[in-house]
Scaffold this active site. Sequence first.
Site, PDB file in Angstrom:
ATOM      1  N   LYS A 183      -3.927  56.700  51.151  1.00  0.00           N
ATOM      2  CA  LYS A 183      -2.997  57.350  52.082  1.00  0.00           C
ATOM      3  C   LYS A 183      -3.537  57.182  53.480  1.00  0.00           C
ATOM      4  O   LYS A 183      -4.720  57.471  53.729  1.00  0.00           O
ATOM      5  CB  LYS A 183      -2.911  58.852  51.723  1.00  0.00           C
ATOM      6  CG  LYS A 183      -1.921  59.634  52.559  1.00  0.00           C
ATOM      7  CD  LYS A 183      -0.528  59.550  51.993  1.00  0.00           C
ATOM      8  CE  LYS A 183       0.547  59.926  52.992  1.00  0.00           C
ATOM      9  NZ  LYS A 183       1.013  58.812  53.853  1.00  0.00           N
ATOM     10  N   LYS A 229      -5.533  52.450  55.361  1.00  0.00           N
ATOM     11  CA  LYS A 229      -4.958  52.302  56.700  1.00  0.00           C
ATOM     12  C   LYS A 229      -4.424  50.893  56.833  1.00  0.00           C
ATOM     13  O   LYS A 229      -4.876  49.984  56.121  1.00  0.00           O
ATOM     14  CB  LYS A 229      -6.044  52.540  57.753  1.00  0.00           C
ATOM     15  CG  LYS A 229      -5.498  52.855  59.135  1.00  0.00           C
ATOM     16  CD  LYS A 229      -5.159  54.314  59.313  1.00  0.00           C
ATOM     17  CE  LYS A 229      -4.408  54.555  60.605  1.00  0.00           C
ATOM     18  NZ  LYS A 229      -4.226  55.982  60.868  1.00  0.00           N
ATOM     19  N   ASP A 249       1.339  55.748  62.877  1.00  0.00           N
ATOM     20  CA  ASP A 249       0.149  55.903  63.728  1.00  0.00           C
ATOM     21  C   ASP A 249       0.600  55.366  65.092  1.00  0.00           C
ATOM     22  O   ASP A 249       1.816  55.339  65.372  1.00  0.00           O
ATOM     23  CB  ASP A 249      -1.045  55.112  63.137  1.00  0.00           C
ATOM     24  CG  ASP A 249      -2.371  55.435  63.832  1.00  0.00           C
ATOM     25  OD1 ASP A 249      -3.001  56.436  63.480  1.00  0.00           O
ATOM     26  OD2 ASP A 249      -2.779  54.697  64.758  1.00  0.00           O
TER      27      ASP A 249
HETATM   28  P1  NDP Z   1       1.799  57.114  69.653  1.00  0.00           P
HETATM   29  O1  NDP Z   1       1.991  55.665  69.620  1.00  0.00           O
HETATM   30  O2  NDP Z   1       2.928  58.026  69.392  1.00  0.00           O
HETATM   31  O3  NDP Z   1       1.158  57.553  71.056  1.00  0.00           O
HETATM   32  C1  NDP Z   1      -0.035  57.009  71.516  1.00  0.00           C
HETATM   33  C2  NDP Z   1      -0.225  57.427  72.961  1.00  0.00           C
HETATM   34  O4  NDP Z   1      -1.517  57.019  73.400  1.00  0.00           O
HETATM   35  C3  NDP Z   1       0.771  56.787  73.902  1.00  0.00           C
HETATM   36  O5  NDP Z   1       1.005  57.656  74.977  1.00  0.00           O
HETATM   37  C4  NDP Z   1       0.041  55.528  74.357  1.00  0.00           C
HETATM   38  O6  NDP Z   1       0.453  55.085  75.633  1.00  0.00           O
HETATM   39  C5  NDP Z   1      -1.381  56.037  74.428  1.00  0.00           C
HETATM   40  N1  NDP Z   1      -2.309  54.939  74.125  1.00  0.00           N
HETATM   41  C6  NDP Z   1      -2.357  54.193  72.987  1.00  0.00           C
HETATM   42  N2  NDP Z   1      -3.315  53.263  73.080  1.00  0.00           N
HETATM   43  C7  NDP Z   1      -3.874  53.432  74.299  1.00  0.00           C
HETATM   44  C8  NDP Z   1      -4.920  52.777  74.975  1.00  0.00           C
HETATM   45  N3  NDP Z   1      -5.585  51.756  74.422  1.00  0.00           N
HETATM   46  N4  NDP Z   1      -5.241  53.224  76.226  1.00  0.00           N
HETATM   47  C9  NDP Z   1      -4.558  54.259  76.798  1.00  0.00           C
HETATM   48  N5  NDP Z   1      -3.549  54.909  76.206  1.00  0.00           N
HETATM   49  C10 NDP Z   1      -3.222  54.512  74.970  1.00  0.00           C
HETATM   50  O7  NDP Z   1       0.574  57.413  68.628  1.00  0.00           O
HETATM   51  P2  NDP Z   1       0.165  58.792  67.968  1.00  0.00           P
HETATM   52  O8  NDP Z   1       0.409  59.909  68.912  1.00  0.00           O
HETATM   53  O9  NDP Z   1       0.729  58.825  66.617  1.00  0.00           O
HETATM   54  O10 NDP Z   1      -1.415  58.563  67.785  1.00  0.00           O
HETATM   55  C11 NDP Z   1      -2.363  58.975  68.784  1.00  0.00           C
HETATM   56  C12 NDP Z   1      -3.740  59.097  68.161  1.00  0.00           C
HETATM   57  O11 NDP Z   1      -3.700  60.083  67.102  1.00  0.00           O
HETATM   58  C13 NDP Z   1      -4.304  57.833  67.499  1.00  0.00           C
HETATM   59  O12 NDP Z   1      -5.718  57.836  67.633  1.00  0.00           O
HETATM   60  C14 NDP Z   1      -3.957  58.038  66.022  1.00  0.00           C
HETATM   61  O13 NDP Z   1      -4.808  57.286  65.166  1.00  0.00           O
HETATM   62  C15 NDP Z   1      -4.204  59.530  65.892  1.00  0.00           C
HETATM   63  N6  NDP Z   1      -3.560  60.177  64.760  1.00  0.00           N
HETATM   64  C16 NDP Z   1      -2.198  60.132  64.600  1.00  0.00           C
HETATM   65  C17 NDP Z   1      -1.603  60.782  63.543  1.00  0.00           C
HETATM   66  C18 NDP Z   1      -0.117  60.851  63.384  1.00  0.00           C
HETATM   67  O14 NDP Z   1       0.331  61.627  62.530  1.00  0.00           O
HETATM   68  N7  NDP Z   1       0.666  60.128  64.154  1.00  0.00           N
HETATM   69  C19 NDP Z   1      -2.417  61.454  62.518  1.00  0.00           C
HETATM   70  C20 NDP Z   1      -3.826  61.534  62.824  1.00  0.00           C
HETATM   71  C21 NDP Z   1      -4.358  60.891  63.900  1.00  0.00           C
HETATM   72  P3  NDP Z   1       1.764  54.126  75.791  1.00  0.00           P
HETATM   73  O15 NDP Z   1       2.922  55.053  75.565  1.00  0.00           O
HETATM   74  O16 NDP Z   1       1.684  53.610  77.163  1.00  0.00           O
HETATM   75  O17 NDP Z   1       1.615  53.085  74.734  1.00  0.00           O
END
Ligand code: NDP
Length: 450
Positions: free
Chosen positions: A89, A125, A165
């Site tokens: 998962k 993943k 993600d």
């Molecule tokens: P989204 O794609 O919804 O959002 C990611 C956000 O982070 C966006 O605002 C994006 O900016 C920004 N971002 C991504 N990569 C970079 C980078 N290299 N430098 C600067 N800003 C960046 O993803 P999530 O919110 O789902 O995920 C965010 C984090 O949470 C990740 O680490 C993920 O692994 C973790 N996570 C997510 C879960 C989930 O349920 N979704 C569960 C557990 C952990 P922009 O909009 O400009 O791309």
Amino acid sequence: MPYVHDTLERLRKSSPAQTEFYQAAEEVLECLRPLFQHSPHYLDHSIIERIVEPERQIMFRICWTDDAGKVQVNKGYRVQFNSALGPYKGGLRFHPSVTSGTIKFLGFEQIFKNALTGLPIGGGKGGSDFDPKGRSDGEIMRFCQAFMAELYRHIGPTTDVPAGDIGVGGREIGYLYGQYKRLTGRYEGVLTGKGLDWGGSIGRKEATGYGAVYFAQNMLEARGKTLEGKTCLVSGAGNVAIYTIEKLYEMGARPITCSDSRGTLHDPRGIDLDLLKELKEVKRASLEAYLEHHSEASYIPVGEYPEDGHAVWRIKADAAFPCATQNELTAGDAEVLLKNGITCISEGANMPSTADAVDRFLEARIAYGPGKAANAGGVATSQLEMAQNSSMEQWPLEKVDAKLKEIMANIHQQCADTAEEFGEPTNLVLGANIAGFRKVADAMIDQGVV
Ligand code: NDP
């Protein structure tokens, strides 16, 4: 302990250039030293050599046609890391920075995170180096269909259940699910984060962010404090960041920042959540557009960030919620946060703090919740979605949210109790790694050499 050192050295040789994976593995293995002294039988079963090696890694080519009629080629990955506790998962990440090492680090973290939830889920993943930015809906759909055309043969509701993600939200899960259904003819819970009318769980979208805030509240309560009235920094502006901000408001806190890949937004009166949702969930626009509505806010483009870190962590606040991506909070950032009096950090993202930054937080003994514990609410609610799918039910929000709250409180308690057991009561990194590892390792020993 030569054993830990040798395992890490072997990994460096056998998986060259997977630096994020070594970072994640090193953190876990270093934390396990006191466990091995106390319970050396884990060494007899070669558990650590086995646990750092994925059970299976699938890599594939994805060919799809863009709107101009040009054939595009991307790499696809699914790492099925460990199935001792249940079906694999873990989410799918679509981002141009994705490599096999990124997916391996995320899959490795996922094993221990999933174990901490207490639910029957193994760790996996996947993802692609596909960049969804600037792509039309049609292109996103064709890419998702091509991705699933290969992935479908490796997943299933009792074998491997992917979710979202970075770059994979409700829209992408819809396209992926449609293609899985077309190829297999089966309407089953093979993905989580689905739409509420077709098998999704109420509360899944919100769960990671809400869970990170519950975890912060648990850490603060253990110190006789709460989030009420606290000024909070949030990075990211995606799924996790948005619902972290939403829950912070509900808890009486004031989230004053968010960020995306282009810059950081600071609104000292508190982020306008409705506007943020419209900009990011509907228009998929840059955060800079926020300034057209709120002249009191300021925007710092990436080009103006400090050399040794991120602008968002240079703003004074009481609590911080890194919710964007890995290694977005450096040792330089940690020093400024601590100098500015930060008391609580709860990680919504996976491994957002560098190893040096984590050391600073642990030395300062502030309330620090590592991602594998603090952001486990998302995968926990995904498992609740699987349970609803298999019983063909849909639970109300109150039930899902009550379970999420209970799971986050249990995770916090396990981490705190384990940290206490090993003589470092404030070190939830140690607590999370040992508590998660013990569950997986015990199951692996019970199931023999497989
Ligand atoms: P989204 O794609 O919804 O959002 C990611 C956000 O982070 C966006 O605002 C994006 O900016 C920004 N971002 C991504 N990569 C970079 C980078 N290299 N430098 C600067 N800003 C960046 O993803 P999530 O919110 O789902 O995920 C965010 C984090 O949470 C990740 O680490 C993920 O692994 C973790 N996570 C997510 C879960 C989930 O349920 N979704 C569960 C557990 C952990 P922009 O909009 O400009 O791309």
